[in-house]
Design an enzyme around this catalytic site. Structure first.
Site, PDB file in Angstrom:
ATOM      1  N   CYS A 179      -5.750   5.476   0.104  1.00  0.00           N
ATOM      2  CA  CYS A 179      -6.165   6.501   1.210  1.00  0.00           C
ATOM      3  C   CYS A 179      -5.502   7.545   0.803  1.00  0.00           C
ATOM      4  CB  CYS A 179      -6.057   5.905   2.332  1.00  0.00           C
ATOM      5  SG  CYS A 179      -4.183   5.688   2.936  1.00  0.00           S
ATOM      6  N   ARG A 181      -2.249   2.107  -1.724  1.00  0.00           N
ATOM      7  CA  ARG A 181      -2.344   0.815  -0.817  1.00  0.00           C
ATOM      8  C   ARG A 181      -2.833  -0.430  -1.641  1.00  0.00           C
ATOM      9  NH1 ARG A 181      -2.935   3.059   4.273  1.00  0.00           N
ATOM     10  NH2 ARG A 181      -2.003   1.217   4.869  1.00  0.00           N
ATOM     11  N   ASP A 220       5.234   5.382  10.078  1.00  0.00           N
ATOM     12  CA  ASP A 220       4.451   6.243  10.965  1.00  0.00           C
ATOM     13  C   ASP A 220       4.676   7.247  11.918  1.00  0.00           C
ATOM     14  OD1 ASP A 220       2.386   2.796  11.343  1.00  0.00           O
ATOM     15  OD2 ASP A 220       2.633   4.414   9.583  1.00  0.00           O
ATOM     16  N   ILE A 227       8.304   4.672   1.819  1.00  0.00           N
ATOM     17  CA  ILE A 227       7.144   3.404   2.086  1.00  0.00           C
ATOM     18  C   ILE A 227       5.990   3.807   1.283  1.00  0.00           C
ATOM     19  CG2 ILE A 227       5.937   2.140   3.510  1.00  0.00           C
ATOM     20  CD1 ILE A 227       9.048   1.341   3.740  1.00  0.00           C
TER      21      ILE A 227
HETATM   22  C1  EPZ Z   1       0.679  -1.311   7.768  1.00  0.00           C
HETATM   23  O1  EPZ Z   1       0.020  -1.191   6.527  1.00  0.00           O
HETATM   24  C2  EPZ Z   1       0.089  -0.351   8.807  1.00  0.00           C
HETATM   25  N1  EPZ Z   1      -1.238  -0.375   9.257  1.00  0.00           N
HETATM   26  C3  EPZ Z   1       0.515   1.137   8.347  1.00  0.00           C
HETATM   27  O2  EPZ Z   1       0.022   1.850   9.560  1.00  0.00           O
HETATM   28  C4  EPZ Z   1       1.897   1.174   8.256  1.00  0.00           C
HETATM   29  O3  EPZ Z   1       2.432   2.351   7.983  1.00  0.00           O
HETATM   30  C5  EPZ Z   1       2.427   0.101   7.283  1.00  0.00           C
HETATM   31  O4  EPZ Z   1       2.041  -1.323   7.872  1.00  0.00           O
HETATM   32  C6  EPZ Z   1       3.843   0.078   7.128  1.00  0.00           C
HETATM   33  O5  EPZ Z   1       4.392  -0.181   8.374  1.00  0.00           O
HETATM   34  C7  EPZ Z   1      -1.849  -1.620   9.669  1.00  0.00           C
HETATM   35  O6  EPZ Z   1      -1.048  -2.484  10.317  1.00  0.00           O
HETATM   36  C8  EPZ Z   1      -3.312  -1.624  10.114  1.00  0.00           C
HETATM   37  P1  EPZ Z   1       2.350  -2.572   3.852  1.00  0.00           P
HETATM   38  P2  EPZ Z   1       0.035  -2.050   5.511  1.00  0.00           P
HETATM   39  O7  EPZ Z   1       1.647  -3.700   3.102  1.00  0.00           O
HETATM   40  O8  EPZ Z   1       0.040  -3.504   6.054  1.00  0.00           O
HETATM   41  C9  EPZ Z   1       3.038  -1.664  -0.646  1.00  0.00           C
HETATM   42  C10 EPZ Z   1      -0.939   3.569  10.565  1.00  0.00           C
HETATM   43  O9  EPZ Z   1      -0.638   4.931  10.307  1.00  0.00           O
HETATM   44  N2  EPZ Z   1       2.474  -2.819  -0.890  1.00  0.00           N
HETATM   45  O10 EPZ Z   1       3.405  -2.803   4.847  1.00  0.00           O
HETATM   46  O11 EPZ Z   1      -0.792  -1.700   4.503  1.00  0.00           O
HETATM   47  C11 EPZ Z   1       2.478  -0.468  -0.147  1.00  0.00           C
HETATM   48  O12 EPZ Z   1       2.061   0.176  -1.123  1.00  0.00           O
HETATM   49  C12 EPZ Z   1      -0.895   3.006   9.219  1.00  0.00           C
HETATM   50  O13 EPZ Z   1      -1.106   2.975  11.702  1.00  0.00           O
HETATM   51  C13 EPZ Z   1       2.348  -3.436  -2.209  1.00  0.00           C
HETATM   52  O14 EPZ Z   1       2.979  -2.842  -3.157  1.00  0.00           O
HETATM   53  O15 EPZ Z   1       1.421  -1.778   4.795  1.00  0.00           O
HETATM   54  C14 EPZ Z   1       3.402   0.419   0.796  1.00  0.00           C
HETATM   55  O16 EPZ Z   1       4.198   1.107  -0.057  1.00  0.00           O
HETATM   56  C15 EPZ Z   1      -0.736   3.713   8.084  1.00  0.00           C
HETATM   57  N3  EPZ Z   1       1.649  -4.348  -2.447  1.00  0.00           N
HETATM   58  C16 EPZ Z   1       4.303  -0.707   1.409  1.00  0.00           C
HETATM   59  O17 EPZ Z   1       4.145  -1.777   0.338  1.00  0.00           O
HETATM   60  C17 EPZ Z   1       1.076  -5.078  -1.553  1.00  0.00           C
HETATM   61  O18 EPZ Z   1       0.253  -6.161  -1.908  1.00  0.00           O
HETATM   62  C18 EPZ Z   1       4.237  -1.181   2.732  1.00  0.00           C
HETATM   63  O19 EPZ Z   1       2.835  -1.570   2.727  1.00  0.00           O
HETATM   64  C19 EPZ Z   1       0.860  -4.577  -0.302  1.00  0.00           C
HETATM   65  C20 EPZ Z   1       1.875  -3.497   0.215  1.00  0.00           C
END
Ligand code: EPZ
Length: 447
Positions: A131, A136, A323, A345
């Protein structure tokens, strides 16, 4: 309420409606916080794990929630909205393939892969894709599912997971996440809940939404210990039953509302709010000069007169939440003195800087860091929200700006904030939702 104003050319954007925000008004009163979007979405997916009916209460009215309901119904589930509750029935789940167009429009529907695999022994879910804030990736989800015995392939943009063997039942295992991914922790907790044996997730995410999911799963009969810590143990059970469960308040919406009080130098009560869910944000708000007054009814009143700059870096919970980085930057753009904001992040979550600069903010960026020199007054302008939280940040900036600000990107905003303009207008803001087609003059703005 919509009214049209044609004073600004809408940017090239799929949805050309916008919020016209009249700045410079002081706010007063109380802002009610809805249920947490980022909890409700994953709790809805967890309902795939049971054949019994599940009632989720305090579910916000958001387009993302509608999207997840569509996803569950495409798999054979039933979702009924009853006021602020959802009645979910997973008894009729008869498909294991999530439609591309639904996953593509709602990333969070990728959460279905864990419960589908645990329930049906098979799941085919398109990669959610990136996105605007980042690529992601989901390799942590995939790695964890393999550790639970699933065979997982990724071909033509689709993740296919299957559990071999006659029982088609996942087996408990030990998973060490490379990063404390919220989504991966949640996917793997759901998958492990019905696995044969015990699962240990190390380097798990600590976010309150992870704990909320664990609490729902335990209410459904799961056996989970350690949610909210870096080590979560799940002892798999044979089946999960129904539950009646209330979603936690949305800490990000609560933080956004506190920032609305701070940026307008007003005093507002925000409720309900769980302080432990916002510890880093509350600490930064006090550091910039806001006065926080906690009451016994689960509310918090923020008052602000002078606001000074500070440095912040986004971190996994309990650090400062990514966020709220953009909304907080809008405040810092109007603070006295200099600030430094580092986004650690997501790889591309500073796009709101260019929009704040259009409003006269004095910001420059270097890599993932923004250097901010507070200005006395932002000036209203047409601006584009580039993701859900950046759109909210632009509304906040409009509240403090001289003149009116047209905030585009409502297709993002409405995903995470239910009736934001209605809530803010009820405490003294002047915001009108406009579309470029219907006729109405600037007088459409509330006096
Ligand atoms: C959740 O996303 C939230 N979304 C996001 O909110 C929030 O910003 C994020 O957690 C961090 O707190 C929902 O809960 C629906 P992550 P998520 O996996 O689970 C990396 C909003 O605005 N990563 O914790 O996708 C990733 O690239 C949204 O409400 C990997 O490298 O977040 C990122 O840099 C935006 N490999 C970091 O971890 C993976 O397999 C955090 O991602 C998964 C993630």
């Amino acid at each position: 309420m919509t009214a049209a104003l044609t004073s600004s050319e809408p940017p090239l954007d799929s949805d050309r409606s916008f919020l016209r925000v009249l700045g410079g008004r002081s706010l007063s009163g109380e802002l009610r916080v809805s249920g947490a979007k980022n909890s409700a979405l994953v709790l809805m997916a967890a309902c795939l794990l049971s054949r019994d009916a599940i009632r989720l209460r305090n579910v916000p009215a958001l387009t993302d929630i509608d999207g997840m309901a569509d996803m569950l119904e495409s798999l054979g589930g039933r979702v009924q909205r009853l006021g602020d509750a959802l009645e979910l029935d997973g008894s009729g789940i008869n498909r294991t393939e999530a439609p591309y167009e639904l996953v593509n429009s709602l990333r969070a529907s990728f959460f279905c892969i864990g419960p589908l695999l645990a329930r049906m022994g098979m799941a085919r879910v398109p990669l959610p894709g990136g996105c605007k804030i980042g690529s992601r990736p989901v390799e942590e989800h995939v790695k964890g599912l393999k550790a639970l015995g699933a065979q997982v392939t990724i071909e033509h943009g689709v993740v296919t997971a299957a559990v071999p063997g006659p029982s088609r039942r996942l087996k408990g295992g030990r998973i060490v996440l490379d990063c404390p991914s919220v989504g991966a922790t949640e996917t793997l907790m759901m998958a492990a809940a019905l696995a044969d044996g015990e699962t240990l997730i190390e380097n798990a995410a600590l976010e309150p939404e992870v704990v909320d999911l664990a609490d729902l799963l335990v209410a459904m009969g799961a056996r989970i210990r350690g949610a909210g810590t870096a080590s979560i143990t799940i002892a798999g059970v044979d089946r999960l039953h129904g539950a009646d469960y209330a979603v936690i308040p949305d800490r990000i919406e609560a933080g956004t509302f506190l920032l609305a009080a701070a940026i307008t130098r007003s005093s507002l009560r925000v409720a309900p709010l769980i302080p432990e869910h916002l510890c880093a944000v509350l600490s930064k708000l006090e550091q910039v000069g806001c006065v926080l007054d906690y009451d016994d009814d689960g509310g918090l009143t923020l008052s602000a007169e002078r606001v000074t700059g500070l440095d912040l870096r986004t971190q996994p919970f309990p650090g400062f939440p990514t966020d709220l980085q953009a909304p907080f930057m809008s405040l810092l753009a109007t603070a006295e003195g200099t600030s430094m904001v580092t986004e650690s992040i997501f790889e591309n979550r500073l796009q709101h800087v260019a929009e704040l600069q259009r409003m006269g903010a004095c910001i420059r960026t270097q890599g993932h860091t923004a250097f901010i020199e507070g200005v006395a007054r932002l000036s209203g302008a047409p601006v584009q929200g580039t993701d859900l939280r950046a759109s909210a940040a632009m509304v906040l900036a409009g509240l403090a700006a001289e003149g009116s600000t047209d905030v585009y990107g409502l297709e993002y905003l409405d995903r995470g904030y239910a009736n934001l303009e209605g809530k803010l207008n009820a405490v003294g803001a002047s915001i009108v939702r406009c579309s470029p087609t219907t006729k109405a003059g600037p007088s459409a703005l509330a006096a």
